[in-house]
Design a protein around this motif. Structure first.
Motif, PDB file in Angstrom:
ATOM      1  N   ALA A  87       0.828  -1.208   0.000  1.00 28.35           N
ATOM      2  CA  ALA A  87       0.000   0.000   0.000  1.00 28.35           C
ATOM      3  C   ALA A  87       0.864   1.260   0.000  1.00 28.35           C
ATOM      4  CB  ALA A  87      -0.936  -0.004   1.203  1.00 28.35           C
ATOM      5  N   PHE A  88       2.015   1.203   0.671  1.00 28.24           N
ATOM      6  CA  PHE A  88       2.929   2.354   0.648  1.00 28.24           C
ATOM      7  C   PHE A  88       3.506   2.542  -0.749  1.00 28.24           C
ATOM      8  CE2 PHE A  88       7.195   4.154   0.934  1.00 28.24           C
ATOM      9  CZ  PHE A  88       6.939   5.329   1.613  1.00 28.24           C
ATOM     10  N   LEU A  89       4.017   1.481  -1.342  1.00 25.50           N
ATOM     11  CA  LEU A  89       4.671   1.598  -2.650  1.00 25.50           C
ATOM     12  C   LEU A  89       3.667   1.923  -3.754  1.00 25.50           C
ATOM     13  CD1 LEU A  89       7.143  -1.419  -2.397  1.00 25.50           C
ATOM     14  CD2 LEU A  89       7.555   0.980  -1.830  1.00 25.50           C
ATOM     15  N   LYS A  90       2.466   1.395  -3.641  1.00 24.68           N
ATOM     16  CA  LYS A  90       1.442   1.647  -4.651  1.00 24.68           C
ATOM     17  C   LYS A  90       0.778   3.006  -4.461  1.00 24.68           C
ATOM     18  CE  LYS A  90      -1.721   0.430  -7.806  1.00 24.68           C
ATOM     19  NZ  LYS A  90      -1.395   0.233  -9.236  1.00 24.68           N
ATOM     20  N   GLY A  91       0.544   3.373  -3.207  1.00 27.92           N
ATOM     21  CA  GLY A  91      -0.265   4.555  -2.927  1.00 27.92           C
ATOM     22  C   GLY A  91       0.501   5.850  -2.839  1.00 27.92           C
ATOM     23  N   MET A  92       1.837   5.820  -2.947  1.00 28.13           N
ATOM     24  CA  MET A  92       2.585   7.063  -2.794  1.00 28.13           C
ATOM     25  C   MET A  92       2.251   8.080  -3.877  1.00 28.13           C
ATOM     26  SD  MET A  92       6.503   6.198  -3.992  1.00 28.13           S
ATOM     27  CE  MET A  92       6.790   4.893  -2.821  1.00 28.13           C
ATOM     28  N   SER A  93       1.777   7.630  -5.022  1.00 29.59           N
ATOM     29  CA  SER A  93       1.336   8.576  -6.049  1.00 29.59           C
ATOM     30  C   SER A  93       0.131   9.374  -5.560  1.00 29.59           C
ATOM     31  CB  SER A  93       0.986   7.825  -7.342  1.00 29.59           C
ATOM     32  OG  SER A  93       0.090   6.754  -7.082  1.00 29.59           O
ATOM     33  N   ALA A  94      -0.789   8.706  -4.874  1.00 28.17           N
ATOM     34  CA  ALA A  94      -1.987   9.373  -4.365  1.00 28.17           C
ATOM     35  C   ALA A  94      -1.664  10.283  -3.185  1.00 28.17           C
ATOM     36  CB  ALA A  94      -3.035   8.343  -3.968  1.00 28.17           C
ATOM     37  N   THR A  95      -0.852   9.803  -2.251  1.00 28.62           N
ATOM     38  CA  THR A  95      -0.534  10.642  -1.097  1.00 28.62           C
ATOM     39  C   THR A  95       0.334  11.825  -1.488  1.00 28.62           C
ATOM     40  OG1 THR A  95       1.371   9.265  -0.466  1.00 28.62           O
ATOM     41  CG2 THR A  95      -0.760   8.721   0.521  1.00 28.62           C
ATOM     42  N   PHE A 259       6.361  25.898   3.514  1.00 29.88           N
ATOM     43  CA  PHE A 259       5.250  24.950   3.525  1.00 29.88           C
ATOM     44  C   PHE A 259       5.753  23.609   3.008  1.00 29.88           C
ATOM     45  CE2 PHE A 259       5.210  26.963  -0.606  1.00 29.88           C
ATOM     46  CZ  PHE A 259       4.813  25.991  -1.510  1.00 29.88           C
ATOM     47  N   ASN A 260       5.030  22.557   3.335  1.00 30.53           N
ATOM     48  CA  ASN A 260       5.444  21.190   2.993  1.00 30.53           C
ATOM     49  C   ASN A 260       4.463  20.557   2.017  1.00 30.53           C
ATOM     50  OD1 ASN A 260       6.609  18.547   3.061  1.00 30.53           O
ATOM     51  ND2 ASN A 260       5.053  17.968   4.565  1.00 30.53           N
ATOM     52  N   THR A 261       4.973  20.008   0.934  1.00 30.31           N
ATOM     53  CA  THR A 261       4.123  19.301  -0.030  1.00 30.31           C
ATOM     54  C   THR A 261       4.537  17.840  -0.182  1.00 30.31           C
ATOM     55  OG1 THR A 261       5.518  19.785  -1.967  1.00 30.31           O
ATOM     56  CG2 THR A 261       3.893  21.456  -1.339  1.00 30.31           C
ATOM     57  N   ILE A 262       5.267  17.305   0.784  1.00 31.68           N
ATOM     58  CA  ILE A 262       5.818  15.954   0.651  1.00 31.68           C
ATOM     59  C   ILE A 262       5.087  14.992   1.570  1.00 31.68           C
ATOM     60  CG2 ILE A 262       7.909  14.547   0.832  1.00 31.68           C
ATOM     61  CD1 ILE A 262       9.479  17.125   0.293  1.00 31.68           C
ATOM     62  N   SER A 263       4.750  13.840   1.061  1.00 29.23           N
ATOM     63  CA  SER A 263       4.007  12.821   1.790  1.00 29.23           C
ATOM     64  C   SER A 263       4.856  12.194   2.895  1.00 29.23           C
ATOM     65  CB  SER A 263       3.536  11.747   0.811  1.00 29.23           C
ATOM     66  OG  SER A 263       2.802  10.742   1.458  1.00 29.23           O
ATOM     67  N   ALA A 264       4.176  11.640   3.899  1.00 22.82           N
ATOM     68  CA  ALA A 264       4.844  11.120   5.095  1.00 22.82           C
ATOM     69  C   ALA A 264       5.540   9.787   4.838  1.00 22.82           C
ATOM     70  CB  ALA A 264       3.834  10.951   6.223  1.00 22.82           C
ATOM     71  N   ASN A 265       6.571   9.529   5.661  1.00 27.69           N
ATOM     72  CA  ASN A 265       7.286   8.255   5.669  1.00 27.69           C
ATOM     73  C   ASN A 265       7.120   7.530   6.996  1.00 27.69           C
ATOM     74  OD1 ASN A 265       8.345   8.469   3.048  1.00 27.69           O
ATOM     75  ND2 ASN A 265      10.124   9.593   3.744  1.00 27.69           N
ATOM     76  N   ASP A 266       6.082   7.886   7.755  1.00 31.21           N
ATOM     77  CA  ASP A 266       5.791   7.188   9.005  1.00 31.21           C
ATOM     78  C   ASP A 266       4.325   6.756   8.988  1.00 31.21           C
ATOM     79  OD1 ASP A 266       4.336   9.488   9.485  1.00 31.21           O
ATOM     80  OD2 ASP A 266       5.577  10.189  11.147  1.00 31.21           O
ATOM     81  N   PHE A 267       3.793   6.329  10.127  1.00 32.06           N
ATOM     82  CA  PHE A 267       2.435   5.789  10.156  1.00 32.06           C
ATOM     83  C   PHE A 267       1.401   6.752   9.579  1.00 32.06           C
ATOM     84  CE2 PHE A 267      -1.703   5.434  12.211  1.00 32.06           C
ATOM     85  CZ  PHE A 267      -2.056   4.140  11.849  1.00 32.06           C
ATOM     86  N   SER A 268       1.640   8.051   9.727  1.00 31.64           N
ATOM     87  CA  SER A 268       0.650   9.018   9.237  1.00 31.64           C
ATOM     88  C   SER A 268       0.477   8.943   7.720  1.00 31.64           C
ATOM     89  CB  SER A 268       1.030  10.434   9.665  1.00 31.64           C
ATOM     90  OG  SER A 268       2.270  10.832   9.110  1.00 31.64           O
ATOM     91  N   TYR A 269       1.397   8.251   7.028  1.00 28.18           N
ATOM     92  CA  TYR A 269       1.198   8.005   5.591  1.00 28.18           C
ATOM     93  C   TYR A 269      -0.168   7.367   5.346  1.00 28.18           C
ATOM     94  CZ  TYR A 269       1.114   5.333   1.301  1.00 28.18           C
ATOM     95  OH  TYR A 269       0.707   4.779   0.111  1.00 28.18           O
ATOM     96  N   TYR A 270      -0.536   6.376   6.160  1.00 25.56           N
ATOM     97  CA  TYR A 270      -1.797   5.664   5.954  1.00 25.56           C
ATOM     98  C   TYR A 270      -2.992   6.569   6.244  1.00 25.56           C
ATOM     99  CZ  TYR A 270       1.342   1.702   5.776  1.00 25.56           C
ATOM    100  OH  TYR A 270       2.373   0.857   5.441  1.00 25.56           O
ATOM    101  N   GLU A 271      -2.822   7.509   7.125  1.00 19.89           N
ATOM    102  CA  GLU A 271      -3.887   8.487   7.378  1.00 19.89           C
ATOM    103  C   GLU A 271      -4.042   9.411   6.169  1.00 19.89           C
ATOM    104  OE1 GLU A 271      -3.451   8.713  12.240  1.00 19.89           O
ATOM    105  OE2 GLU A 271      -2.188  10.001  10.991  1.00 19.89           O
ATOM    106  N   THR A 289      -6.587  -2.536  -6.364  1.00 23.46           N
ATOM    107  CA  THR A 289      -6.001  -1.522  -5.491  1.00 23.46           C
ATOM    108  C   THR A 289      -6.988  -1.096  -4.412  1.00 23.46           C
ATOM    109  OG1 THR A 289      -4.635  -0.763  -7.339  1.00 23.46           O
ATOM    110  CG2 THR A 289      -4.830   0.705  -5.449  1.00 23.46           C
ATOM    111  N   VAL A 290      -8.261  -0.966  -4.771  1.00 22.01           N
ATOM    112  CA  VAL A 290      -9.283  -0.706  -3.747  1.00 22.01           C
ATOM    113  C   VAL A 290      -9.238  -1.804  -2.687  1.00 22.01           C
ATOM    114  CG1 VAL A 290     -11.760  -0.531  -3.278  1.00 22.01           C
ATOM    115  CG2 VAL A 290     -10.799   0.596  -5.291  1.00 22.01           C
TER     116      VAL A 290
END
Length: 513
Positions: A87-95, A259-271, A289-290
């Motif tokens: 989910a991290f590797l697939k979803g990083m485009s969305a986050t 300001f920050n536009t970069i996605s998280a690398n910790d648990f908050s990624y899933y949030e 993917t769903v």
């Protein structure tokens, strides 16, 4: 009926009497545990499961194929862990899109109301994946969840519109349907059944509610103010329902804004991923993917509330996923990423497909590398030809194959003539954030438009990287920072034929001792 009941009672009595006799006969005859059944297959060992199996996740135990309680728990822990990594590797485009839009709002660019502009170019105070410092950027996010939205684009710009999973929707400007003349784009919600104007708009039908739009405003004769004025005079965003009397668009100068536009690398990624799922239609990505996101508890219309066990597993998953993404970026095992066979430069975009497809094959590692390092997808990325577009080369290592160290001094030579129709640039990026490296130099780099840069006799140039300007080479110096790892990007704007046929090659960064 009475006769039938009597028959059933008698049959049951007979069965009760005969079962013990049958069992005793079996024990005395051919049903012993050690004897082979009369009707038995030849079972290959490869389809059976041993009572004890040693694996990388520990010892797994089975009783004639049935897993014991500890093995069941271990297996499910591993399944949830693996799906968390996927989910991290697939979803990083969305986050990544989510983080960009969240960052824009943090900078004061209101969703569906505001447009951001780097009126004084970009610098390291803004966290933005691999931005450059030579371009006037125009950025905004669009959300059609409440109805169609209109975006007015000025003339003489270039850029893409990508959806909430960073899939291409359309280009605007020179490579878009307005062909650089400017115009109005109408973005229609997924599944929209309302009336759509038959003329006056370039219509786009995205698969998601949220979209990212960013384009470059071309600077002519160094006049940045004129490029900014062109945007402010001709750009806008407003709902289609208010097209007859559109509200004013609020322009925000984001140069120098933190300001920050970069996605998280910790648990908050899933949030972050959950926030995307909740904002989009149920079918915003493919069913697999769903299902992947749902398998770790991220389901549309339901709260994401992992228990302590699942939260611990996902915390490990994102740590491992991040390590995989970084290994893939800093030490790719795909030979296609290497631009040359005798030096360290590589490309973060391989395969020749903006969808990362090679026939029926999705290039998973190529997709992962791109979205971890960069942003923005458009078919124009695959259409580079001599004299147009731009070419990129990245290095994370010096000529000896060691990671670049901000405490040390290096030099690199671009042989002359440098094959760039417009200009070339070097930019340095922080390895942690993949954003501009924080230093005392505003540009975080150097380019051929800088006044008084010293050229070599052959028309090439030597550039120095280090924490202090080397004596006699101050004009050709890119500052780095002690204790910070970094990577360097070489860009050629309007690359010429020697770049494409590789008769021209940049040198590696050479450590100066």
């Amino acid at each position: 009926m009475k006769r039938t009941l009597k028959y059933l009672r008698n049959a049951a009595l007979c069965l009760a009497v005969t079962i013990p006799s049958f069992a005793a006969e079996g024990q005395a005859g051919g049903g012993s545990a050690s004897a082979a059944p009369d009707y038995a297959p030849s079972v290959p060992t490869r389809i059976t499961t041993s009572d004890t199996v040693e694996t990388r996740i520990g010892t797994l135990r089975f009783d004639d194929g049935a897993p014991d309680a500890e093995t069941i728990q271990t297996a499910y822990d591993q399944l949830d862990f693996g799906r968390g990594v996927d989910a991290f590797l697939k979803g990083m485009s969305a986050t990544s899109v989510h983080a960009l839009c969240r960052g824009f709002e943090e900078a004061g660019i209101a969703l569906n109301q505001g447009i951001g502009i780097t009126e004084d170019l970009m610098d390291a105070r803004s966290l933005f994946l691999t931005a450059n410092t030579t371009t006037v950027y125009v950025v905004l996010c669009i959300d059609v969840g409440s109805g169609p939205m209109v975006v007015r684009v000025p003339p003489r710009v270039l850029g893409p519109v990508d959806d909430a999973d960073f899939r291409w929707v359309t280009d605007v400007g020179l490579t878009g349907p307005d062909k650089g003349a400017g115009g109005e784009y109408l973005f229609v919600p997924p599944g929209y059944e309302g009336a759509v104007p038959s003329a006056g708009y370039h219509i786009a039908k995205p698969r998601t509610n949220r979209m990212l739009l960013f384009y470059r405003a071309f600077v002519e004769k160094g006049d940045i103010a004129a490029a900014v004025a062109n945007v402010k005079a001709n750009a806008a965003i407003f709902p289609l329902a208010e097209a007859a009397n559109p509200p004013a668009t609020h322009f925000v100068n984001i140069s120098g804004v933190k300001f920050n536009t970069i996605s998280a690398n910790d648990f908050s990624y899933y949030e972050e991923l959950n926030a995307v799922v909740q904002n989009e239609p149920a079918d915003w990505v493919d069913p697999d993917t769903v299902g992947l996101y749902a398998s770790i508890g991220i389901r549309k219309g339901q709260p994401f509330a992992p228990d302590s066990r699942m939260k611990k597993i996902l915390t490990d998953s994102v740590a491992v996923g991040n390590a995989i993404a970084r290994a893939n970026l800093f030490a790719s095992r795909d030979p296609q990423t290497q631009i040359y066979n005798d030096r360290q430069w590589f490309t973060p975009f391989v395969g020749g497909s903006y969808q990362f497809l090679n026939g029926a094959e999705r290039l998973l590692d190529a997709r992962m590398m791109f979205f971890y390092y960069a942003t923005g997808i458009t078919p124009a990325m695959t259409e580079s030809r001599p004299g147009t577009g731009s070419a990129y080369a990245i290095t994370v290592r010096d000529a000896e194959g060691k990671y670049l160290d901000g405490s040390l001094t290096y030099k690199v030579t671009l042989p002359g003539p440098v094959p760039a129709k417009n200009f070339w640039s070097f930019t340095v990026y922080d390895n942690q954030t993949r954003s501009l490296l924080p230093t005392d130099q505003k540009l975080s780099g150097l380019d051929s438009t800088v006044a008084d840069i010293e050229m070599n006799n052959d028309g090439g140039v030597t550039v120095w990287f280090g924490p202090e300007a080397p004596a006699g080479h101050e004009k050709n110096w890119v500052q780095t920072w002690p204790g910070k790892g970094y990577n360097a990007a070489l860009r050629l704007y309007g690359p010429l034929e020697p770049w494409f046929d590789q008769t021209w090659r940049p040198g590696d960064l050479e450590l100066q001792r």
